[in-house]
Write a protein that holds these residues in place. Sequence first.
Motif, PDB file in Angstrom:
ATOM      1  N   HIS A 256      -8.953 -49.260 -11.533  1.00 16.45           N
ATOM      2  CA  HIS A 256      -8.561 -48.692 -12.923  1.00 16.45           C
ATOM      3  C   HIS A 256     -10.121 -48.211 -13.654  1.00 16.45           C
ATOM      4  O   HIS A 256      -9.899 -49.128 -15.019  1.00 16.45           O
ATOM      5  CB  HIS A 256      -7.778 -49.692 -13.694  1.00 16.45           C
ATOM      6  N   ARG A 257     -10.752 -47.888 -13.290  1.00 12.64           N
ATOM      7  CA  ARG A 257     -12.209 -47.437 -14.152  1.00 12.64           C
ATOM      8  C   ARG A 257     -12.596 -46.334 -14.249  1.00 12.64           C
ATOM      9  O   ARG A 257     -11.944 -45.599 -13.363  1.00 12.64           O
ATOM     10  CB  ARG A 257     -12.794 -48.121 -13.866  1.00 12.64           C
ATOM     11  N   PRO A 258     -12.956 -45.012 -14.903  1.00  9.77           N
ATOM     12  CA  PRO A 258     -13.593 -44.076 -15.183  1.00  9.77           C
ATOM     13  C   PRO A 258     -13.813 -43.211 -13.702  1.00  9.77           C
ATOM     14  O   PRO A 258     -15.065 -44.344 -13.146  1.00  9.77           O
ATOM     15  CB  PRO A 258     -14.401 -44.007 -16.203  1.00  9.77           C
ATOM     16  N   VAL A 259     -13.673 -42.950 -12.231  1.00  7.21           N
ATOM     17  CA  VAL A 259     -14.009 -42.510 -11.904  1.00  7.21           C
ATOM     18  C   VAL A 259     -15.515 -41.705 -11.613  1.00  7.21           C
ATOM     19  O   VAL A 259     -15.246 -40.377 -11.884  1.00  7.21           O
ATOM     20  CB  VAL A 259     -13.616 -41.815 -10.147  1.00  7.21           C
ATOM     21  N   THR A 260     -16.703 -42.085 -11.341  1.00  7.42           N
ATOM     22  CA  THR A 260     -18.221 -41.235 -11.903  1.00  7.42           C
ATOM     23  C   THR A 260     -18.714 -41.841  -9.880  1.00  7.42           C
ATOM     24  O   THR A 260     -18.560 -42.660  -9.585  1.00  7.42           O
ATOM     25  CB  THR A 260     -18.842 -42.406 -12.786  1.00  7.42           C
ATOM     26  N   ARG A 261     -19.310 -41.138 -10.155  1.00 12.18           N
ATOM     27  CA  ARG A 261     -20.877 -41.254  -9.047  1.00 12.18           C
ATOM     28  C   ARG A 261     -21.409 -42.579  -8.514  1.00 12.18           C
ATOM     29  O   ARG A 261     -21.547 -43.265  -7.862  1.00 12.18           O
ATOM     30  CB  ARG A 261     -22.137 -39.647  -9.085  1.00 12.18           C
ATOM     31  N   VAL A 262     -21.189 -43.381 -10.188  1.00 15.59           N
ATOM     32  CA  VAL A 262     -22.234 -44.800 -10.275  1.00 15.59           C
ATOM     33  C   VAL A 262     -21.153 -45.756  -9.225  1.00 15.59           C
ATOM     34  O   VAL A 262     -21.516 -46.267  -8.807  1.00 15.59           O
ATOM     35  CB  VAL A 262     -22.732 -44.626 -11.685  1.00 15.59           C
ATOM     36  N   LEU A 263     -19.482 -45.350  -9.952  1.00 15.44           N
ATOM     37  CA  LEU A 263     -18.719 -45.838  -9.341  1.00 15.44           C
ATOM     38  C   LEU A 263     -18.866 -46.049  -8.164  1.00 15.44           C
ATOM     39  O   LEU A 263     -18.931 -47.037  -7.475  1.00 15.44           O
ATOM     40  CB  LEU A 263     -17.485 -45.811  -9.895  1.00 15.44           C
ATOM     41  N   ALA A 264     -18.707 -45.136  -7.754  1.00 12.87           N
ATOM     42  CA  ALA A 264     -18.686 -44.746  -5.600  1.00 12.87           C
ATOM     43  C   ALA A 264     -19.854 -45.448  -5.663  1.00 12.87           C
ATOM     44  O   ALA A 264     -19.142 -45.700  -4.080  1.00 12.87           O
ATOM     45  CB  ALA A 264     -18.441 -43.021  -6.161  1.00 12.87           C
ATOM     46  N   ARG A 265     -21.122 -44.799  -5.934  1.00  9.11           N
ATOM     47  CA  ARG A 265     -21.776 -45.092  -5.488  1.00  9.11           C
ATOM     48  C   ARG A 265     -21.901 -47.362  -5.320  1.00  9.11           C
ATOM     49  O   ARG A 265     -22.158 -48.097  -4.455  1.00  9.11           O
ATOM     50  CB  ARG A 265     -23.549 -45.324  -5.776  1.00  9.11           C
ATOM     51  N   GLN A 266     -20.949 -47.765  -6.351  1.00 10.81           N
ATOM     52  CA  GLN A 266     -20.853 -49.312  -6.230  1.00 10.81           C
ATOM     53  C   GLN A 266     -20.284 -49.491  -4.932  1.00 10.81           C
ATOM     54  O   GLN A 266     -20.152 -50.646  -5.001  1.00 10.81           O
ATOM     55  CB  GLN A 266     -20.675 -49.752  -7.765  1.00 10.81           C
ATOM     56  N   VAL A 267     -18.981 -49.325  -5.209  1.00  2.00           N
ATOM     57  CA  VAL A 267     -18.095 -49.081  -4.120  1.00  2.00           C
ATOM     58  C   VAL A 267     -18.591 -48.692  -2.729  1.00  2.00           C
ATOM     59  O   VAL A 267     -17.845 -49.794  -1.698  1.00  2.00           O
ATOM     60  CB  VAL A 267     -16.757 -48.337  -4.602  1.00  2.00           C
ATOM     61  N   LEU A 268     -19.389 -47.712  -2.576  1.00  2.27           N
ATOM     62  CA  LEU A 268     -19.690 -47.798  -1.025  1.00  2.27           C
ATOM     63  C   LEU A 268     -20.965 -48.384  -0.526  1.00  2.27           C
ATOM     64  O   LEU A 268     -21.434 -49.255   0.290  1.00  2.27           O
ATOM     65  CB  LEU A 268     -19.899 -46.352  -0.617  1.00  2.27           C
ATOM     66  N   ASP A 269     -21.822 -49.187  -1.549  1.00  2.00           N
ATOM     67  CA  ASP A 269     -22.772 -50.069  -1.875  1.00  2.00           C
ATOM     68  C   ASP A 269     -22.243 -51.383  -1.449  1.00  2.00           C
ATOM     69  O   ASP A 269     -23.234 -52.172  -0.871  1.00  2.00           O
ATOM     70  CB  ASP A 269     -24.038 -50.269  -1.964  1.00  2.00           C
ATOM     71  N   GLY A 270     -20.924 -51.741  -1.841  1.00  2.00           N
ATOM     72  CA  GLY A 270     -20.672 -53.292  -1.701  1.00  2.00           C
ATOM     73  C   GLY A 270     -20.471 -53.693  -2.888  1.00  2.00           C
ATOM     74  O   GLY A 270     -20.129 -55.761  -2.961  1.00  2.00           O
TER      75      GLY A 270
END
Length: 219
Positions: free
Chosen positions: A204-218
Amino acid sequence: MNAPAAEIRQLRLPLQQETPQRASDLAISQANAGGVATLAVWPEAPGAVLALVGPAGCGKSHLAAAWVERTGAIALHGAEAALVDPLELEGLPVLLDDAQDADDESLFHLINLTQSGGGALLLVSRDPPGAWATDLPDLRSRLNAIRTVGIEAPDDVVFAAMLRRAFASRNITPADELIEYLVRRIDRSADAAETVVDRLDALHRPVTRVLARQVLDGE
């Protein structure tokens, strides 16, 4: 008791998705162009049987669902073939997804009925029919004779479209740079696209490349 035709038509529509897949949703590239072109005009004549094959997550079911949309075919899934009387399908186009999971007798009757009754049968699976296990010699000969068209694992064009479709189903419009980043970072399959989009949406946050990196990197 045999299911009436109206109930048969609703057994498995839409395929593996909560929202219908449309032909207009398809992204066409070298990975799937042969299958798209074939199913755009197939069957050219009654009594045809065709196998659409390719690796997991390559978009086979999406392409098959678009064919169902065009032809009004009855859609069955694997072992569901045993739940209907083949005679109820006589003269009709039929899709059997995960066709290798159907029992030998049901598959044998479906192929025979199609070729004698003037319908059409589209079989979808990972492996070509000639590689399926069967204990029926007559079915083996029929499987070996089925025309086969293959599609490949998603390339950049197709996988980017899968990601955009997954985001769109959640009312998210991703930036191009986010799509490009995910295309390079995750497995090339529809399941992988759905999984990463689910994880991003759940925050539930703006979906950005930074957020995607955080998710994929755990992180």
